[in-house]
Design a protein around this motif. Structure first.
Motif, short mmCIF file in Angstrom:
data_model
loop_
_atom_site.label_atom_id
_atom_site.label_comp_id
_atom_site.label_asym_id
_atom_site.label_seq_id
_atom_site.Cartn_x
_atom_site.Cartn_y
_atom_site.Cartn_z
N LEU A 86 39.56 -10.35 -9.69
CA LEU A 86 40.54 -10.19 -10.76
C LEU A 86 41.91 -9.73 -10.27
CD1 LEU A 86 38.55 -8.58 -13.71
CD2 LEU A 86 39.91 -10.67 -13.82
N LYS A 87 41.93 -8.99 -9.18
CA LYS A 87 43.16 -8.34 -8.72
C LYS A 87 44.36 -9.29 -8.64
CE LYS A 87 45.63 -4.96 -6.87
NZ LYS A 87 46.13 -3.84 -7.71
N PRO A 88 44.23 -10.51 -8.12
CA PRO A 88 45.41 -11.39 -8.04
C PRO A 88 45.98 -11.79 -9.40
CG PRO A 88 43.69 -12.13 -6.53
CD PRO A 88 43.07 -11.11 -7.43
N SER A 89 45.15 -11.78 -10.44
CA SER A 89 45.59 -12.21 -11.77
C SER A 89 45.89 -11.06 -12.71
CB SER A 89 44.51 -13.10 -12.40
OG SER A 89 44.23 -14.24 -11.63
N PHE A 90 45.37 -9.88 -12.39
CA PHE A 90 45.50 -8.73 -13.29
C PHE A 90 45.83 -7.52 -12.43
CE2 PHE A 90 43.69 -5.59 -16.41
CZ PHE A 90 44.46 -5.96 -17.51
N THR A 91 47.12 -7.21 -12.33
CA THR A 91 47.59 -6.23 -11.35
C THR A 91 47.11 -4.81 -11.62
OG1 THR A 91 49.64 -5.88 -12.60
CG2 THR A 91 49.65 -7.58 -10.89
N TYR A 92 46.54 -4.58 -12.80
CA TYR A 92 46.11 -3.23 -13.17
C TYR A 92 44.78 -2.84 -12.53
CZ TYR A 92 49.63 -4.40 -16.62
OH TYR A 92 50.79 -4.82 -17.22
N VAL A 93 44.15 -3.76 -11.82
CA VAL A 93 42.88 -3.47 -11.14
C VAL A 93 43.17 -2.72 -9.84
CG1 VAL A 93 40.82 -4.47 -10.09
CG2 VAL A 93 41.84 -5.56 -12.10
N PRO A 94 42.54 -1.57 -9.60
CA PRO A 94 42.73 -0.89 -8.31
C PRO A 94 42.23 -1.74 -7.15
CG PRO A 94 41.71 0.57 -9.94
CD PRO A 94 41.68 -0.80 -10.52
N THR A 141 49.58 0.23 -28.88
CA THR A 141 49.81 -1.21 -28.78
C THR A 141 49.81 -1.67 -27.33
OG1 THR A 141 52.23 -0.91 -28.86
CG2 THR A 141 51.11 -1.29 -30.94
N ASN A 142 50.35 -0.86 -26.42
CA ASN A 142 50.36 -1.24 -25.01
C ASN A 142 48.94 -1.33 -24.45
OD1 ASN A 142 53.12 -1.43 -24.90
ND2 ASN A 142 53.45 0.57 -23.95
N VAL A 143 48.09 -0.40 -24.85
CA VAL A 143 46.70 -0.44 -24.38
C VAL A 143 46.00 -1.69 -24.92
CG1 VAL A 143 44.45 0.71 -24.58
CG2 VAL A 143 46.49 2.05 -24.02
N LEU A 144 46.21 -2.01 -26.18
CA LEU A 144 45.62 -3.23 -26.74
C LEU A 144 46.20 -4.48 -26.09
CD1 LEU A 144 45.54 -2.20 -30.50
CD2 LEU A 144 43.58 -2.39 -28.95
N ASP A 145 47.48 -4.45 -25.78
CA ASP A 145 48.11 -5.61 -25.14
C ASP A 145 47.50 -5.91 -23.78
OD1 ASP A 145 49.82 -6.13 -27.24
OD2 ASP A 145 51.53 -5.07 -26.36
N ARG A 146 47.09 -4.88 -23.07
CA ARG A 146 46.47 -5.11 -21.76
C ARG A 146 45.11 -5.80 -21.92
NH1 ARG A 146 50.73 -3.75 -21.47
NH2 ARG A 146 50.81 -6.01 -21.44
N LEU A 147 44.36 -5.44 -22.95
CA LEU A 147 43.09 -6.12 -23.21
C LEU A 147 43.35 -7.58 -23.56
CD1 LEU A 147 40.02 -6.08 -23.65
CD2 LEU A 147 40.46 -5.43 -26.03
N ILE A 148 44.34 -7.83 -24.40
CA ILE A 148 44.68 -9.20 -24.79
C ILE A 148 45.16 -9.99 -23.58
CG2 ILE A 148 46.28 -10.57 -26.18
CD1 ILE A 148 46.12 -8.23 -28.26
N GLU A 149 45.95 -9.34 -22.72
CA GLU A 149 46.41 -9.99 -21.49
C GLU A 149 45.23 -10.37 -20.59
OE1 GLU A 149 49.08 -8.89 -17.49
OE2 GLU A 149 49.19 -7.62 -19.27
N LEU A 150 44.29 -9.45 -20.45
CA LEU A 150 43.11 -9.73 -19.63
C LEU A 150 42.35 -10.94 -20.17
CD1 LEU A 150 41.02 -8.84 -17.43
CD2 LEU A 150 39.92 -7.50 -19.24
N GLN A 151 42.16 -10.99 -21.48
CA GLN A 151 41.40 -12.08 -22.08
C GLN A 151 42.14 -13.41 -22.01
OE1 GLN A 151 40.44 -10.71 -26.02
NE2 GLN A 151 38.85 -9.31 -25.31
N GLY A 152 43.45 -13.36 -21.73
CA GLY A 152 44.24 -14.58 -21.62
C GLY A 152 44.35 -15.15 -20.22
N ILE A 153 43.74 -14.49 -19.24
CA ILE A 153 43.78 -14.99 -17.86
C ILE A 153 43.07 -16.35 -17.77
CG2 ILE A 153 42.85 -14.56 -15.53
CD1 ILE A 153 43.31 -11.58 -16.03
#
Length: 356
Positions: A86-94, A141-153
Motif C-alpha cells: 500500500l505504501k506507494p499508493s497511500f503515503t500515510y502507511v508507515p 472530516t479529514n479522518v473520514l477523507d483518508r478512509l475515502i481516499e484509501l477506498q479510492g485507490i
C-alpha cells in the motif's frame, strides 16, 4: 499535549522480549542502528503486542502476535506485506524496516516499522487539545477523507489485487466471524443466536463493490500532526486490511462511533472521542460518506449491526484469552461486560431498523 511515543510504558512481565537477540537482528537488518536498545510497550492496543524500540533518539515500532493467538489470526508478516504493498499508493502507511518469521528472536514472527511522532487520540480529547468545535469538525472530516481516499485507490495494481479473494466478501465475512464467535465462547456467554439469524437473513446477496479497505479504521489508529491536529500524518494497524466491500469497512468504523447522546452503558465502552463537541453523529458520517463517494448505501442496518457483531467477537476472543490465563493483562478483565453491552446494542439496532 501528549503524543504517541508518550503512550509507551514499561514492558509487562508476560510480554518481555530477549533484548540481546532482538538487538542483534535489528542491527543486521536496519543500517545505522547504534548503542543498546531501550524497550517500552504501547498500552492502548487490545490485540497485537506493540513495542517502542529506541536507539538513542531513533525510534522504531515492533509488532508481534500475542501469546495464545487464535490460529490464522494476528498474522504480522501478512500485515507487513499489506503495508509494503500500500505504501506507494497511500503515503500515510508507515514504512516497513524489517520483518522476520524466526520465532526464536522475540517468540513469534514480527516486523519493525518507522515510528511516526504524532498525536493519537483515545477515549477523550487530551488536556490542552488546541481545537475548538469547528476545528474538531475539520479533524473529523479529514479522518473520514483518508478512509475515502484509501477506498479510492486503484485496486487492480498487481500488488494490491493479490490482497483479496475476489467477489463474495460479505458472505465470507459472515461465515468467518460467526465461526470465530462459536469458538470464542466462555461460560455464561450469550450465544446471540437471534442476532446471527437476523444477519443471515438480511445479508446482501452481493458486494456493493470491491476496493482496498482498512477494516479497523478508527481515531486511535490514526496519527495526527502535532503542529496541526486536524491533519492526518499516518494510519496504523493494517492487520485486517484487504480487498472488500467498503460499506463493511464503514459499518465496522461506526461500531466504535459512540455519540454524546448515547446511553451510559455504550459510553462506557467508548474508545475514541466521537462524543466531543464538533464531531459528526453516525447519521452525519453516513451522509458525508454518501456525498463524497456517491455510493448507494441501501439498507445500511445490516452493515451497522454486523460491525457491532464483529466488534463483539473481537472483544470475546480477547476475553477468552484472559479467562484461559493466556494473558494476565487486567485491562481485558472487563471485556466480558463489553460483549454483553454490544450484544444488547445489536438487538436494539435490529429492533429500530438501524440507528443511523
Amino acid at each position: 499535549m501528549t503524543n504517541a511515543i508518550a503512550d509507551a510504558r514499561a514492558v509487562r512481565d508476560e510480554d518481555r522480549l530477549d533484548t540481546a537477540r532482538l538487538d542483534a537482528y535489528l542491527k543486521s537488518a536496519i543500517p545505522g542502528l547504534q548503542g543498546e536498545p531501550a524497550l517500552r510497550q504501547f498500552q492502548g492496543g487490545a490485540s497485537n503486542l506493540t513495542y517502542l524500540v529506541s536507539y538513542g533518539d531513533r525510534n522504531l515500532v515492533l509488532r508481534r502476535a500475542p501469546a495464545g493467538a487464535a490460529a490464522g489470526a494476528h498474522d504480522m508478516l501478512r500485515e507487513a506485506g499489506v503495508m509494503a504493498a500500500l505504501k506507494p499508493s497511500f503515503t500515510y502507511v508507515p514504512a516497513i524496516l524489517a520483518r522476520s518469521d524466526d520465532a526464536s528472536i522475540v517468540g513469534a514472527p514480527f516486523f519493525a516499522m518507522e515510528c511516526l511522532p504524532g498525536i493519537i487520540l483515545r477515549s477523550n480529547l487530551p488536556a490542552g487539545f488546541p481545537l475548538d468545535a469547528a476545528g474538531v469538525r475539520k479533524l473529523c472530516t479529514n479522518v473520514l477523507d483518508r478512509l475515502i481516499e484509501l477506498q479510492g485507490i486503484d485496486a487492480t495494481q498487481p500488488a494490491l489485487a493479490a490482497l483479496g479473494k475476489g467477489e463474495g466478501y460479505v458472505e465470507r465475512q459472515f461465515g468467518g466471524w460467526t465461526s470465530r464467535w462459536q469458538r470464542a465462547q466462555t461460560e455464561g456467554t450469550d450465544a446471540c443466536e437471534d442476532v446471527i439469524a437476523w444477519l443471515a437473513a438480511t445479508r446482501p446477496k452481493q458486494d456493493s463493490r470491491l476496493c482496498v479497505i482498512h477494516n479497523d479504521y478508527r481515531f486511535d489508529n490514526v496519527v495526527l500532526d502535532p503542529a496541526d491536529p486536524t491533519k492526518v500524518i499516518g494510519v496504523l494497524d493494517w492487520e485486517m486490511a484487504t480487498l472488500g466491500d467498503p460499506l463493511m469497512d464503514l459499518g465496522g468504523s461506526l461500531a466504535y462511533w459512540v455519540e454524546a447522546g448515547d446511553e451510559p452503558a455504550f459510553q462506557a465502552v467508548r474508545r475514541q472521542p466521537t462524543h466531543a463537541e464538533g464531531m459528526f453523529t453516525r447519521r452525519e458520517v453516513l451522509a458525508y460518506y454518501v456525498d463524497k463517494t456517491g455510493m448507494d448505501t441501501g439498507d445500511f442496518a445490516f452493515y451497522e449491526v454486523f460491525g457491532l457483531f464483529r466488534l463483539m467477537v473481537i472483544a470475546q476472543q480477547i476475553y477468552r484469552r484472559y479467562v484461559l490465563g493466556q494473558t494476565t493483562n487486567e485491562q481485558f478483565a472487563s471485556l466480558g461486560v463489553m460483549v454483553g453491552i454490544l450484544a444488547r446494542r445489536c438487538r436494539e439496532t435490529i429492533a429500530a431498523g438501524g440507528s443511523l
